[in-house]
Each structure stands twice: as C-alpha cells, then as structure tokens.
Design a protein around this motif. Structure first.
Motif, PDB file in Angstrom:
ATOM      1  N   VAL A  77       3.461 -41.054  39.027  1.00  0.00           N
ATOM      2  CA  VAL A  77       2.370 -41.221  39.997  1.00  0.00           C
ATOM      3  C   VAL A  77       2.605 -42.473  40.837  1.00  0.00           C
ATOM      4  CG1 VAL A  77      -0.114 -41.586  40.287  1.00  0.00           C
ATOM      5  CG2 VAL A  77       0.715 -39.967  38.588  1.00  0.00           C
ATOM      6  N   ALA A  88       5.751 -34.159  41.628  1.00  0.00           N
ATOM      7  CA  ALA A  88       4.348 -34.526  41.498  1.00  0.00           C
ATOM      8  C   ALA A  88       3.872 -34.201  40.093  1.00  0.00           C
ATOM      9  CB  ALA A  88       3.518 -33.751  42.518  1.00  0.00           C
ATOM     10  N   VAL A  89       2.898 -34.975  39.614  1.00  0.00           N
ATOM     11  CA  VAL A  89       2.265 -34.678  38.332  1.00  0.00           C
ATOM     12  C   VAL A  89       1.047 -33.830  38.635  1.00  0.00           C
ATOM     13  CG1 VAL A  89       0.982 -35.643  36.396  1.00  0.00           C
ATOM     14  CG2 VAL A  89       3.052 -36.797  37.220  1.00  0.00           C
ATOM     15  N   ALA A  92      -1.797 -33.053  32.689  1.00  0.00           N
ATOM     16  CA  ALA A  92      -1.230 -33.565  31.437  1.00  0.00           C
ATOM     17  C   ALA A  92      -2.227 -33.447  30.311  1.00  0.00           C
ATOM     18  CB  ALA A  92      -0.821 -35.027  31.614  1.00  0.00           C
ATOM     19  N   TRP A  94      -2.122 -35.562  26.779  1.00  0.00           N
ATOM     20  CA  TRP A  94      -1.300 -36.417  25.926  1.00  0.00           C
ATOM     21  C   TRP A  94      -1.549 -36.215  24.444  1.00  0.00           C
ATOM     22  CZ3 TRP A  94      -4.328 -38.353  29.937  1.00  0.00           C
ATOM     23  CH2 TRP A  94      -5.596 -38.829  29.573  1.00  0.00           C
TER      24      TRP A  94
ATOM     25  N   ALA C 196      -0.764 -34.547  45.894  1.00  0.00           N
ATOM     26  CA  ALA C 196       0.086 -34.835  44.745  1.00  0.00           C
ATOM     27  C   ALA C 196      -0.373 -36.097  44.019  1.00  0.00           C
ATOM     28  CB  ALA C 196       1.532 -34.977  45.196  1.00  0.00           C
ATOM     29  N   VAL C 197      -0.673 -37.130  44.799  1.00  0.00           N
ATOM     30  CA  VAL C 197      -1.110 -38.378  44.160  1.00  0.00           C
ATOM     31  C   VAL C 197      -2.464 -38.178  43.480  1.00  0.00           C
ATOM     32  CG1 VAL C 197      -1.676 -40.808  44.501  1.00  0.00           C
ATOM     33  CG2 VAL C 197       0.159 -39.775  45.826  1.00  0.00           C
ATOM     34  N   LEU C 199      -3.790 -35.424  42.254  1.00  0.00           N
ATOM     35  CA  LEU C 199      -3.651 -34.661  41.017  1.00  0.00           C
ATOM     36  C   LEU C 199      -3.085 -35.529  39.897  1.00  0.00           C
ATOM     37  CD1 LEU C 199      -4.529 -32.169  42.553  1.00  0.00           C
ATOM     38  CD2 LEU C 199      -2.519 -30.972  41.685  1.00  0.00           C
ATOM     39  N   GLY C 200      -2.170 -36.423  40.260  1.00  0.00           N
ATOM     40  CA  GLY C 200      -1.603 -37.330  39.273  1.00  0.00           C
ATOM     41  C   GLY C 200      -2.662 -38.280  38.727  1.00  0.00           C
ATOM     42  N   ILE C 201      -3.475 -38.799  39.631  1.00  0.00           N
ATOM     43  CA  ILE C 201      -4.554 -39.698  39.212  1.00  0.00           C
ATOM     44  C   ILE C 201      -5.523 -38.978  38.290  1.00  0.00           C
ATOM     45  CG2 ILE C 201      -6.579 -40.971  40.036  1.00  0.00           C
ATOM     46  CD1 ILE C 201      -4.930 -41.603  42.580  1.00  0.00           C
ATOM     47  N   ALA C 203      -4.834 -36.443  36.408  1.00  0.00           N
ATOM     48  CA  ALA C 203      -4.172 -36.155  35.130  1.00  0.00           C
ATOM     49  C   ALA C 203      -4.216 -37.362  34.206  1.00  0.00           C
ATOM     50  CB  ALA C 203      -2.738 -35.726  35.373  1.00  0.00           C
ATOM     51  N   LEU C 204      -4.166 -38.552  34.803  1.00  0.00           N
ATOM     52  CA  LEU C 204      -4.135 -39.778  34.010  1.00  0.00           C
ATOM     53  C   LEU C 204      -5.513 -40.268  33.603  1.00  0.00           C
ATOM     54  CD1 LEU C 204      -1.439 -41.815  35.931  1.00  0.00           C
ATOM     55  CD2 LEU C 204      -1.279 -40.972  33.588  1.00  0.00           C
ATOM     56  N   LYS C 205      -6.529 -39.678  34.178  1.00  0.00           N
ATOM     57  CA  LYS C 205      -7.883 -40.162  33.924  1.00  0.00           C
ATOM     58  C   LYS C 205      -8.216 -40.159  32.444  1.00  0.00           C
ATOM     59  CE  LYS C 205     -12.262 -38.251  34.135  1.00  0.00           C
ATOM     60  NZ  LYS C 205     -12.908 -38.662  35.329  1.00  0.00           N
TER      61      LYS C 205
END
Lengths: 264, 359, 207
Positions: A77, A88-89, A92, A94, C196-197, C199-201, C203-205
């Motif tokens: 990211v 792109a991510v 996820a 974990w 993309a950014v 969705l990444g954010i 995912a990390l939430k």
C-alpha cells in the motif's frame, strides 16, 4: 520443487461454490499462490496464503502469520500511495493468513530476457539494442523509486520483476517479424511483485544488498547477459540523491559475498 | 582401512576408531570414546582450562581405544584430527597429540586434518543412510543450513551473530541451569515442564537467522522469573494473558521460538534446492523437540528428518575418523609440517572429492 | 449490471448481495430515521454515494463485512452496519456513519442488502421491490460510470488522506508508453490508482 502433500484453501475460498477451484500457481517455503477472482467474476487476483505450520506453537504461528501478511500489505500500500508500480492490495484476512493482490498480466523479466536472448546457433543477441537497454533502464528507475521511498524488497530476482504490456492499438503480433516480436517482448511497464520479505529501511547497506541479490540472480539465470545489469545500475545511480552512495556500498557487499568467518 | 580420529575443538574430547572394510560396504565403528570438560554452573568453559582437560585425558583415551579394540598401530592407515573450526588452545592441544602419535607410529605423512562440520555431516550420512539431505548443523559454535552441490557443502543459511548452542549455553548461565551433562540437555528437560508461551523476539532474515536479540531479551528478564505458578509478587514476568512465567516456561518458550527459526530457515533451503530429506547434526541436534518439529515440517513437504543419537550428534572422534578416512581414500595426505589448526574454517572451503558431482 | 439485480461475489455465492443505486433521492431523512429507529424492514446498508469511488470500492467493503461476519469478528451491530464501517480507514464507528452512511441531505444513495446473512432475521421482503417502493428517487445502474459522476473526489481524498499531487507527480517519472499520457486515459488511470490505494487502506483497517 518439493510438493506439499495437502494444501487447503482458507475460508471463504475453500467453499464449493460456482467459482472454479483456484489453481495453485507456485508454492514457496512460506506461502502458496493461487489465481482466482475477487469481488467480481472479471477481477482476477493472486491469492497469497500463508498456511498454518504445524511445527510452530499455535500462538507463535498466528503471531508470525499475522505480522508477515500485514508487513507485506503495508509495504504494498505504501508503494501504491507513492507511485511505485506494484500489485494493488484488494483485501486481506491476517487471521486466516491470506492476501488478495491484483493479478499482473504479463511476463517475468526472466522470461522476457529468455525470449530475447535465445537465438539460433551462430546468432548473437544484441546487448546494446535500445529495447533491451531501455528495459534495463526502466528496472533501474523502478528500483530507485522503491529505495527512494524507504522500502527494500528483500528478494529481488528476475522472477519477481515483471513486464506488463500496456494497451496498444494496432498490429496483432502475427504481422510482426521475429526481430520485432523479440523487441516487443521487452516493452511494457516494469512491475515489482512478491514483497513477502520486504522491509522498510533507508540503510545504504540494505539497499546495496537488495541490488546485489538481483545482480547475482542476473548472473546465474542469464549468464550471457552480464553487461546488461550495468545499465540497471547506471540508471539507478542517476535516479535519486544518495543512489551513488548505495552503488559504492554495493562494491563492498560484492567483496564480502558470503565469506563471513566462522568461529568454532 | 582403519583410521584413528581425534576431536577436541570445544569441551568434548573424542577418540574414535573406524574401519572401512571394502568399497561400497558400510563403515564399522570399532571404538567411540569421549570425555567432556564441564565448567561450574553459571560459567562457560574457557580455552585454557579446556586445553588442560584435553591434555590430561588424551593419552588415557587413546590407550583405552587400542586396548578395547585390540587394534595395533600397524593396522592403522591414517591419523585424523580436527583442523578447525574451534577454540584455539583446545584445537592445538589435540593437534599436538595427533602429530606425536603420527610420528610415533610412522604415519607422519598420513596425518589428515578434518573440518569439524564436514565430520558431523559425513557421520550423519553414514549412520542414517540419508543420501542427499539438506543438513542443519547446530552446535555450540555453529549454526548452518547446508546442501551439497558440485563437490562442496554449500552454506545456504546461517546464524548471523552467535550459534544456537552458544545462545542456549548463555541462556542456561543466566538462569543458573547446570552444565552437566550439557546446558542444552538441561534446558530441554526443564522445558518439558513449561507451558506458558512468552512472546520472544523472532529473528529470521531471508535464509539466515540471528539469536543475539532473543538472548539479550531473556538475559534482561532472568531475575523476574516466577518461582512457581503461584508466585504472586507484583513484579514477576507475566504473559499477555496474565500468567506468571516460571523458568520452565521460559525454557519452553525459548525452545519453541529458536527451534521454529531453525526449522524455518531449513525449510527455505529445502524449497530452494528441491530437497525432501533433512539431516540434523551437531550437539543441539540431540534435542528431541527440535527433531520433532523438523519432522513435522519435513512430513508436510512429503519428506523426512534424519538424526543421530548422542553418540554421534555430540562432538566425537569417530566423525573425524570417518571424514578423514573418506578423504584419505581419495588420495588426500598430510604431513606434520602442514598440520596446523585454525579457529576459522568454513564448511564450503573443503573439497568433497569422495562424492559424485551431482549428489 | 442491470439495476437492482442480485450480485454474487466470487467465493461468497452463499450470500447474494442486492445493490441498488438511486439518484435525485428526496426522502433521505426518512430513510435515515428508519435505520436509527431500528425498523426491521430497513435492514440495509444505506450509503451516500458521494464518498464512493467505484463498484470495487463498495464490493470490497461488502466482502470484508461478510467475511468478518462469517468469522464472528463484527465490530458493529450487524453485517449491514459493518459494510458502512468497513469503508472507513479507522475504527471509529460513529464517524464512519457520518462519512459514508446516508445523511439527511443525501442525493445519490446506494442501498445494499446481504441475503442469508448469518445471525440475521430472515426477510420475506424482496429488496428490489421494497426499495423501489420506499426510496423516492430514480434507480440507475450500479456501475463505475455512474458512481464516478456522484463521487466527491476531494472529499474522498481527504477521508483516506490521499495526496492527489503525489500520485500524478510520480507517474511522470516512471517510463510509460505514450498511450497513457493522453488526457482521457490519464483520468481513468488516476481513478484506478486511487481505488487501489483505498482498497489497500480498507484491507489494513483494524490491524
């Protein structure tokens, strides 16, 4: 490569559903990579799964898996935010140990170079050709960008760098000559993949080792293309302030190699 | 052919006598004697005292070997000794003995210097019959993951700072765990009574690992361990769930963590070279929990783990005789003049001429 | 995607999702009140489309909410509130509703219903017809094209702390072929990068 005896997908990817069973693409020591779709039937992804390791204490196993999935996702990211071309991510989990990344359609640098360098007996690939030197330059730029934002890949090989062809109107490949075809295989955007061993570091030593690992990989998988890597380093060296220091450090790393001394 | 092997690179003095009866036949162990120097609890063994110990035991052990087996010096083909790596004074004391014996028995040009690690590997291969395994060599002074390729034992991964055995020894010292029979053995027994898992630093970097971080951590907390699970003092070390941590728990946690690190770097090497077999050699290889964990990993990959018992995984003279005799069989010779020892001697420096190029 | 049809997310086919997009909505206040009052007939995720950038943006939130629901990891009341929560970069539930949930002034509304949601009351209402009757607005296709029109990009950038200049500045440096430097492609590309950014954010939430 040794195959695992069984591998089960993590939920919800293991349910018998109308989506076909995701095929296994590769298996490393750490993780299994599958290709499947995600969110919509037309969005392909690379699903990276870190399965539970039965030899590890469950608490340790969960802790490590979570830390590694998150570390990889965070680095990806960060790269995306800063404009470094990486997958792109998309999602996820974990706890279950999976990461869903954009599927990169293209070929690895390894395959691209193989295609370019393999010639009939008597014919030599032109290592000074603009196409191949251009590709090396683009690799240099992308690595410089990566290091410039404080990320070190940790496992740079010619299989972890890809070329993704951009959309182009015009000729189908059939109408091109063999030579033009070879050149075409070198075109495209360089994408860095597989950040499973990546760390966030600004140390010259770490950056130099990153380059060294790639240099060794070039040397062992494409021995006839020795001079090409110099172009990667040349462009890298001109791409950010501090790159030249890293290149000097690289010279030290080369000398050391793996000759660490052992004390009995 | 019969070879005498002398080992003394650390605190174990080993004398071994091995026979290679014929081409293709397995080696026969004629004698395997050992005596260990133990430092008092809370301290480690130092070179001077260790060398003194070796000097005072070596004649006894060699004589005993000959008496036990009935073999006479005239039947012996070569004298094999540990060239390195190891501690300076102990290595030298054994080398002096080896030279003396060679001169006494008319074998002064058949004095074979052996790499200690190669000794472990060759003994492991001979005993377990594992043909081409990835080798995890773990001892007080070494931690390496090795795979054979093109006449060399190549190092794929290693401990970047201190060896696993060293880490365990120092951990034992910090907790005042006795050194007899071996600190690692005592940690293993204590660990069996532990059950709380403490969150310890886990340091694997690519194919390598490091132990100084975890050691510094446990050394720093050694005096906050609970005496038992009912210890209610407020300052005692606790897990995230609030359970107190006893010495047994810390031993358990240390093993689970450092052994997981070793299994992980071994697995990475196996994936890299496409191997299925793992052979564990070196003193720490005696640890049953390590063997168990390695076995679980190997089986999940469709492979198996091989290990030897304490006769062979702990430093011994027979492994030196074995590796030395293999070298001798390919024409390797050595004189008293060039029989120096060396503290640093990398495994991949040795030319393995007795194996096929591709396995 | 035809308006109001059921979607089946790959791997979550057991939980079909109904999504409807409405523009020119006039009774947002009423709909919000139904949610606040816990009216059982209104178990939907009602989103204000101005903070939605694309189809994948929504679906990523839906996937996460359903996945967390299956794993008994919901942080909010139910899978529908979790969809709203999942859009947020942080763990503040109230704030996520303020930012992404329907407000009294919502003009373009996204309504989502997860069917067969675990621990959810079985509904006898067909979402498409129910929404058709209770939402005062025009149903339009749930598509990237339509969502792009209603998206408030500066606001979205602010919420996710995206720096618009960073993205385009760096793009210039890396070598690209000419086809992406012409105007139209550039905008689509920028949106894709933003998505993309985001969705990444998402995912990390919670990590």
């Amino acid at each position: 490569m040794a195959q695992s005896t069984t591998h089960t997908l993590p939920p919800p990817f293991n349910s018998s559903s109308t989506t076909p069973k995701p095929p296994l693409i590769t298996q490393g020591a750490e993780a299994l990579l599958y290709k499947t779709t995600y969110l919509t039937p037309s969005t392909p992804i690379a699903l990276k799964h870190r399965p539970k390791k039965s030899y590890r204490h469950p608490t340790l196993d969960t802790r490590l898996t979570k830390a590694r999935i998150l570390a990889e996702a965070r680095v990806l990211v960060k790269c995306k935010r800063e404009g470094v071309v990486v997958p792109a991510v998309l999602g996820a989990d974990w706890e279950e140990g999976w990461l869903a990344c954009e599927w990169i359609e293209g070929k690895t640098i390894r395959a691209a170079l193989d295609g370019y360098l393999k010639r009939d007996v008597g014919e030599e690939a032109d290592l000074r050709g603009e196409g191949v030197r251009g590709l090396m330059g683009r690799i240099g730029v992308v690595l410089a960008k990566l290091h410039g934002i404080g990320v070190v890949h940790g496992d740079l090989t010619t299989s972890n760098l890809m070329v993704r062809q951009l959309e182009r109107e015009g000729d189908g490949l059939e109408s091109l000559s063999l030579g033009e075809n070879r050149e075409k295989g070198l075109e495209g955007e360089v994408v860095i993949i597989d950040f499973g061993l990546a760390t966030q570091s600004v140390q010259d030593e770490d950056r130099a080792v990153d380059l060294y690992v790639l240099e060794r990989a070039f040397g062992s998988t494409h021995p006839q293309a020795e001079g090409l890597f110099e172009e990667v380093l040349r462009v890298y060296g001109e791409s950010y302030k501090g790159a030249k220091v890293v290149l000097r450090r690289l010279e030290d790393v080369r000398l050391r190699g793996r000759k660490k001394s052992m004390i009995g | 052919m019969i070879a005498l092997g002398l080992e003394g690179s650390a605190n174990k003095l080993g004398i071994g006598l091995i026979s290679h009866p014929a081409q293709g036949k397995p080696p026969i162990i004629l004698a395997n004697l050992r005596h260990t120097y133990h430092a008092p609890p809370g301290s480690g063994f130092l070179p001077k005292e260790t060398a003194k110990h070796h000097r005072s035991w070596i004649v006894r052990l060699v004589k005993q070997t000959l008496q036990q087996t009935g073999i006479t010096p005239s039947q012996i083909s070569c004298i094999c000794y540990t060239k390195g790596p190891g501690m300076g004074a102990p290595l030298q004391s054994v080398a002096v003995a080896a030279r003396t014996i060679a001169l006494l028995w008319g074998l002064e040009d058949k004095l074979i210097g052996v790499n200690h690690c190669v000794g472990h590997i060759e003994m492991g291969r001979a005993i377990t019959r594992a043909s081409n395994p990835v080798v995890l060599y773990v001892s007080g002074g070494n931690t390496q993951v090795i795979a054979y390729s093109h006449y060399r034992y190549r190092i794929f991964g290693e401990a970047l700072d201190i060896a696993i055995g060293n880490c365990l020894d120092r951990f034992a010292r910090a907790l005042n765990i006795p050194n007899d029979p071996a600190p690692g053995y005592n940690i293993e027994q204590l660990a069996k009574g532990g059950k709380e898992l403490v969150d310890l630093p886990y340091a694997v970097k690519g194919m390598d690992c490091s132990f100084s971080g975890i050691l510094a951590w446990v050394e720093g907390l050694a005096d906050r361990l609970a005496s038992d699970e009912n210890d209610s003092r407020a300052d005692r070390l606790k897990t995230e769930e609030g359970k107190v941590v006893t010495p047994a728990d810390l031993c358990f946690s240390l093993q689970e963590t450092v052994f997981a690190m070793l299994v992980e770097i071994t697995e990475r090497a196996m994936a890299h070279v496409g191997a299925e077999q793992v052979l564990i050699v070196g003193g720490v290889g005696c640890n049953e929990r390590l063997q168990q964990m390695m076995g679980l990993m190997a089986r999940e990959r469709g492979g198996s783990v091989y290990a030897t018992d304490e006769r062979f995984c702990i430093d011994n003279g027979i492994m030196i005789a074995q590796a030395g005799l293999l070298a001798y069989g390919t024409g390797v010779r050595g004189t008293v003049e060039d029989s120096e020892t060396t503290q640093r001697f990398r495994t991949d420096e040795v030319y393995i001429g007795w194996r096929e190029r591709d396995g | 995607m035809s308006a109001g049809s059921e979607l089946k997310l790959p791997h979550l086919e057991a939980y079909p999702v109904h999504v409807s997009l409405f523009q020119d909505v006039t009774n947002a206040e009423f709909l919000k009140r139904q949610l606040l009052e816990g009216n059982a007939e209104y178990e939907y995720a009602f989103l204000d489309a101005t903070t939605i950038i694309s189809v994948n943006h929504v679906l990523a939130a839906v996937f996460r909410a359903i996945n967390d629901s299956i794993h008994n990891r919901l942080k909010s009341r139910n899978v529908h509130s979790e969809i709203v929560f999942s859009l947020s970069p942080n763990n503040n539930i109230a704030e996520s509703f303020r930012r992404f949930g329907v407000s009294d002034t919502t003009n373009t509304l996204l309504a989502i219903k997860v069917l067969n949601a675990p621990n959810s009351a079985v509904t006898r209402l067909d979402p498409a017809s129910h929404l058709g009757s209770c939402v005062e607005g025009n149903r339009i296709e749930f598509s990237d094209e339509n969502l792009k029109h209603s998206a408030d990009l500066p606001r979205i950038r602010k919420i996710y702390k995206l720096n618009s200049s960073d993205n385009s500045k760096s793009k210039g440096k890396s070598a690209k072929s000419e086809s992406t430097t012409n105007g139209v492609h550039n905008e689509a590309h920028e949106l894709k990068e933003m998505e993309a950014v985001i969705l990444g954010i998402m995912a990390l939430k919670g990590s």
